[in-house]
Design a protein around this motif. Structure first.
Motif, PDB file in Angstrom:
ATOM      1  N   LEU A  11       0.826  -1.206   0.000  1.00  0.00           N
ATOM      2  CA  LEU A  11       0.000   0.000   0.000  1.00  0.00           C
ATOM      3  C   LEU A  11       0.864   1.261   0.000  1.00  0.00           C
ATOM      4  O   LEU A  11       0.536   2.248  -0.675  1.00  0.00           O
ATOM      5  N   LEU A  12       1.950   1.241   0.746  1.00  0.00           N
ATOM      6  CA  LEU A  12       2.855   2.395   0.770  1.00  0.00           C
ATOM      7  C   LEU A  12       3.465   2.638  -0.612  1.00  0.00           C
ATOM      8  O   LEU A  12       3.628   3.790  -1.038  1.00  0.00           O
ATOM      9  N   GLN A  13       3.789   1.560  -1.319  1.00  0.00           N
ATOM     10  CA  GLN A  13       4.345   1.710  -2.660  1.00  0.00           C
ATOM     11  C   GLN A  13       3.315   2.306  -3.618  1.00  0.00           C
ATOM     12  O   GLN A  13       3.631   3.191  -4.417  1.00  0.00           O
ATOM     13  N   LEU A  14       2.077   1.819  -3.533  1.00  0.00           N
ATOM     14  CA  LEU A  14       1.020   2.366  -4.380  1.00  0.00           C
ATOM     15  C   LEU A  14       0.749   3.822  -4.032  1.00  0.00           C
ATOM     16  O   LEU A  14       0.528   4.659  -4.915  1.00  0.00           O
ATOM     17  N   GLN A  15       0.768   4.119  -2.741  1.00  0.00           N
ATOM     18  CA  GLN A  15       0.535   5.487  -2.282  1.00  0.00           C
ATOM     19  C   GLN A  15       1.603   6.437  -2.836  1.00  0.00           C
ATOM     20  O   GLN A  15       1.329   7.624  -3.080  1.00  0.00           O
ATOM     21  N   ALA A  16       2.791   5.918  -3.045  1.00  0.00           N
ATOM     22  CA  ALA A  16       3.890   6.722  -3.582  1.00  0.00           C
ATOM     23  C   ALA A  16       3.822   6.849  -5.096  1.00  0.00           C
ATOM     24  O   ALA A  16       4.690   7.480  -5.704  1.00  0.00           O
ATOM     25  N   ASP A  36     -14.283  -1.785  -3.973  1.00  0.00           N
ATOM     26  CA  ASP A  36     -14.544  -0.424  -3.509  1.00  0.00           C
ATOM     27  C   ASP A  36     -13.884   0.634  -4.388  1.00  0.00           C
ATOM     28  O   ASP A  36     -13.972   1.829  -4.095  1.00  0.00           O
ATOM     29  N   GLY A  37     -13.222   0.196  -5.444  1.00  0.00           N
ATOM     30  CA  GLY A  37     -12.627   1.150  -6.368  1.00  0.00           C
ATOM     31  C   GLY A  37     -11.338   1.781  -5.896  1.00  0.00           C
ATOM     32  O   GLY A  37     -10.913   2.818  -6.421  1.00  0.00           O
ATOM     33  N   VAL A  38     -10.668   1.156  -4.912  1.00  0.00           N
ATOM     34  CA  VAL A  38      -9.399   1.691  -4.407  1.00  0.00           C
ATOM     35  C   VAL A  38      -8.307   1.539  -5.465  1.00  0.00           C
ATOM     36  O   VAL A  38      -7.476   2.434  -5.654  1.00  0.00           O
ATOM     37  N   PHE A  39      -8.314   0.403  -6.168  1.00  0.00           N
ATOM     38  CA  PHE A  39      -7.297   0.098  -7.162  1.00  0.00           C
ATOM     39  C   PHE A  39      -7.885   0.097  -8.569  1.00  0.00           C
ATOM     40  O   PHE A  39      -9.075  -0.168  -8.755  1.00  0.00           O
ATOM     41  N   VAL A  40      -7.039   0.357  -9.548  1.00  0.00           N
ATOM     42  CA  VAL A  40      -7.375   0.122 -10.945  1.00  0.00           C
ATOM     43  C   VAL A  40      -6.313  -0.804 -11.525  1.00  0.00           C
ATOM     44  O   VAL A  40      -5.163  -0.817 -11.072  1.00  0.00           O
ATOM     45  N   ILE A  41      -6.704  -1.576 -12.529  1.00  0.00           N
ATOM     46  CA  ILE A  41      -5.799  -2.534 -13.152  1.00  0.00           C
ATOM     47  C   ILE A  41      -5.427  -2.041 -14.552  1.00  0.00           C
ATOM     48  O   ILE A  41      -6.285  -1.621 -15.322  1.00  0.00           O
ATOM     49  N   LYS A  52      -2.528  -0.108  -9.763  1.00  0.00           N
ATOM     50  CA  LYS A  52      -2.145   1.205  -9.237  1.00  0.00           C
ATOM     51  C   LYS A  52      -3.315   1.774  -8.438  1.00  0.00           C
ATOM     52  O   LYS A  52      -4.452   1.294  -8.537  1.00  0.00           O
ATOM     53  N   LEU A  53      -3.023   2.774  -7.645  1.00  0.00           N
ATOM     54  CA  LEU A  53      -4.047   3.429  -6.838  1.00  0.00           C
ATOM     55  C   LEU A  53      -4.909   4.307  -7.738  1.00  0.00           C
ATOM     56  O   LEU A  53      -4.401   5.027  -8.594  1.00  0.00           O
ATOM     57  N   THR A  54      -6.216   4.231  -7.549  1.00  0.00           N
ATOM     58  CA  THR A  54      -7.135   5.070  -8.320  1.00  0.00           C
ATOM     59  C   THR A  54      -6.814   6.547  -8.091  1.00  0.00           C
ATOM     60  O   THR A  54      -6.586   6.972  -6.957  1.00  0.00           O
ATOM     61  N   ASP A  56      -6.751  10.228  -7.209  1.00  0.00           N
ATOM     62  CA  ASP A  56      -7.443  11.056  -6.210  1.00  0.00           C
ATOM     63  C   ASP A  56      -8.236  10.240  -5.187  1.00  0.00           C
ATOM     64  O   ASP A  56      -9.063  10.791  -4.459  1.00  0.00           O
ATOM     65  N   PHE A  57      -7.969   8.923  -5.101  1.00  0.00           N
ATOM     66  CA  PHE A  57      -8.704   8.127  -4.109  1.00  0.00           C
ATOM     67  C   PHE A  57      -8.220   8.480  -2.691  1.00  0.00           C
ATOM     68  O   PHE A  57      -7.012   8.520  -2.444  1.00  0.00           O
ATOM     69  N   PRO A  58      -9.159   8.723  -1.754  1.00  0.00           N
ATOM     70  CA  PRO A  58      -8.780   9.097  -0.380  1.00  0.00           C
ATOM     71  C   PRO A  58      -8.359   7.873   0.436  1.00  0.00           C
ATOM     72  O   PRO A  58      -9.069   7.431   1.336  1.00  0.00           O
ATOM     73  N   LEU A  59      -7.166   7.354   0.149  1.00  0.00           N
ATOM     74  CA  LEU A  59      -6.713   6.114   0.783  1.00  0.00           C
ATOM     75  C   LEU A  59      -6.626   6.249   2.297  1.00  0.00           C
ATOM     76  O   LEU A  59      -7.007   5.336   3.027  1.00  0.00           O
ATOM     77  N   ALA A  60      -6.120   7.381   2.783  1.00  0.00           N
ATOM     78  CA  ALA A  60      -5.970   7.551   4.234  1.00  0.00           C
ATOM     79  C   ALA A  60      -7.318   7.460   4.932  1.00  0.00           C
ATOM     80  O   ALA A  60      -7.455   6.806   5.973  1.00  0.00           O
ATOM     81  N   THR A  61      -8.343   8.094   4.356  1.00  0.00           N
ATOM     82  CA  THR A  61      -9.692   8.037   4.941  1.00  0.00           C
ATOM     83  C   THR A  61     -10.237   6.623   4.890  1.00  0.00           C
ATOM     84  O   THR A  61     -10.859   6.138   5.842  1.00  0.00           O
ATOM     85  N   TYR A  62     -10.016   5.943   3.774  1.00  0.00           N
ATOM     86  CA  TYR A  62     -10.495   4.569   3.607  1.00  0.00           C
ATOM     87  C   TYR A  62      -9.875   3.635   4.652  1.00  0.00           C
ATOM     88  O   TYR A  62     -10.586   2.851   5.295  1.00  0.00           O
ATOM     89  N   LEU A  63      -8.562   3.727   4.844  1.00  0.00           N
ATOM     90  CA  LEU A  63      -7.880   2.863   5.813  1.00  0.00           C
ATOM     91  C   LEU A  63      -8.319   3.177   7.240  1.00  0.00           C
ATOM     92  O   LEU A  63      -8.455   2.277   8.074  1.00  0.00           O
ATOM     93  N   LYS A  64      -8.564   4.434   7.508  1.00  0.00           N
ATOM     94  CA  LYS A  64      -9.004   4.826   8.854  1.00  0.00           C
ATOM     95  C   LYS A  64     -10.386   4.271   9.158  1.00  0.00           C
ATOM     96  O   LYS A  64     -10.628   3.700  10.224  1.00  0.00           O
TER      97      LYS A  64
END
Length: 284
Positions: A11-16, A36-41, A52-54, A56-64
């Motif tokens: 996840l950290l790699q995708l976030q980067a 949930d649309g977090v990733f796209v292929i 890769k990460l979608t 503008d996806f709010p990953l931090a909010t999703y994980l929280k």
């Protein structure tokens, strides 16, 4: 299900901004991330796919909200045993230890309007006003009510939620209140389940969007829930359709038991071999 240190590193790699081989995302944990649309292929070639990460996806909010993780990097360092005593103590607090696991800081959902709507919250009048650059967060949602004829529109993508005025032409219903899918939790469905408002789901017209509608909304709201399908879907697909999105999603989602109008919409997608991203509706 808990995120382990290896999955946290991915996840950290995708976030980067990195793209990683699809083969790294076959564990059961990742199923909900795709749904949930977090990733796209991305199809690299016939045999190779990357994740890769979608955008503008709010990953931090999703994980929280879903895993109780407030700081992903601190969480991973904690699992790897790399935190010093003081930092480790702080990391435990923000990553969901036995005392705080499963607790949420915020409850409720975010709403916005194109035209003013008179609502009520805990017995008090609350006027929902269209304010550029700001939204209303309903925390005490159990005490939130709207006029009986209100149409609720659930908006998947952040940019569409931000630019409602530019999409006024699609929603002539009045009054109409728009609800953001993020931050993602079950509070909105709990609220809708004891209300009688009609619901329109406004999202990407693709297989992932239909899956989201079916699993998160239709199964709970049944006939009160409709998926927004424009009358000119054929023309929109010809002008703005995304063939790559169709190819990436074609084999991922098994969709059945859908209303007839959505089966017909899927047939249109198959005929054009394209999907339609929600953002194309802004300012058409």
């Amino acid at each position: 299900m808990k995120i382990n240190k290896h999955q946290g590193r991915l996840l950290l790699q995708l976030q980067a901004g990195e793209q990683l081989p699809f083969s790294k995302f076959t564990a059961p944990l990742w199923k909900s991330f795709f749904e949930d649309g977090v990733f796209v292929i991305r199809q690299v070639n016939r045999r190779s796919k990357q994740v890769k990460l979608t955008k503008d996806f709010p990953l931090a909010t999703y994980l929280k909200n879903k895993f109780g993780i407030e700081e992903l990097e601190a969480y991973v360092l904690l699992l790897e045993g790399q935190m010093e005593a003081g930092s480790r103590s702080r990391a435990v607090q923000v990553s969901g230890n036995s005392k705080v696991r499963g607790q949420r800081t915020f409850f409720g959902f975010m709403v916005s309007v194109i035209d003013p709507v008179k609502a009520r919250l805990n017995g008090q009048e609350l006027m929902l006003l269209p304010t550029e650059g700001a939204f209303t967060f309903i925390y005490d949602y159990e005490g939130f009510s709207l006029p009986e004829d209100t149409v609720i529109v659930g908006v998947e993508n952040a940019e569409n939620f931000r630019q409602l005025e530019a999409q006024r032409y699609m929603f002539p219903q009045k009054p109409c209140v728009f609800v953001s899918r993020y931050p993602q939790n079950k509070d909105f469905i709990k609220w809708m389940s004891v209300r009688n408002y009609s619901y329109i789901h406004f999202g990407d017209i693709d297989f992932a969007g239909l899956k989201i509608f079916k699993s998160e909304y239709f199964q709970h709201l049944k006939g009160r829930a409709k998926f927004f399908i424009p009358e000119n879907l054929d023309n929109l697909l010809m002008k703005y359709g995304n063939a790559g999105l169709y190819d990436r999603q074609f084999d991922q989602y098994q969709l059945n038991d859908l209303p007839d109008y959505l089966l017909k919409a899927m047939a249109v997608l198959h005929r054009h071999k394209k999907c339609l991203e929600q953002e194309v509706f802004i300012g058409l």
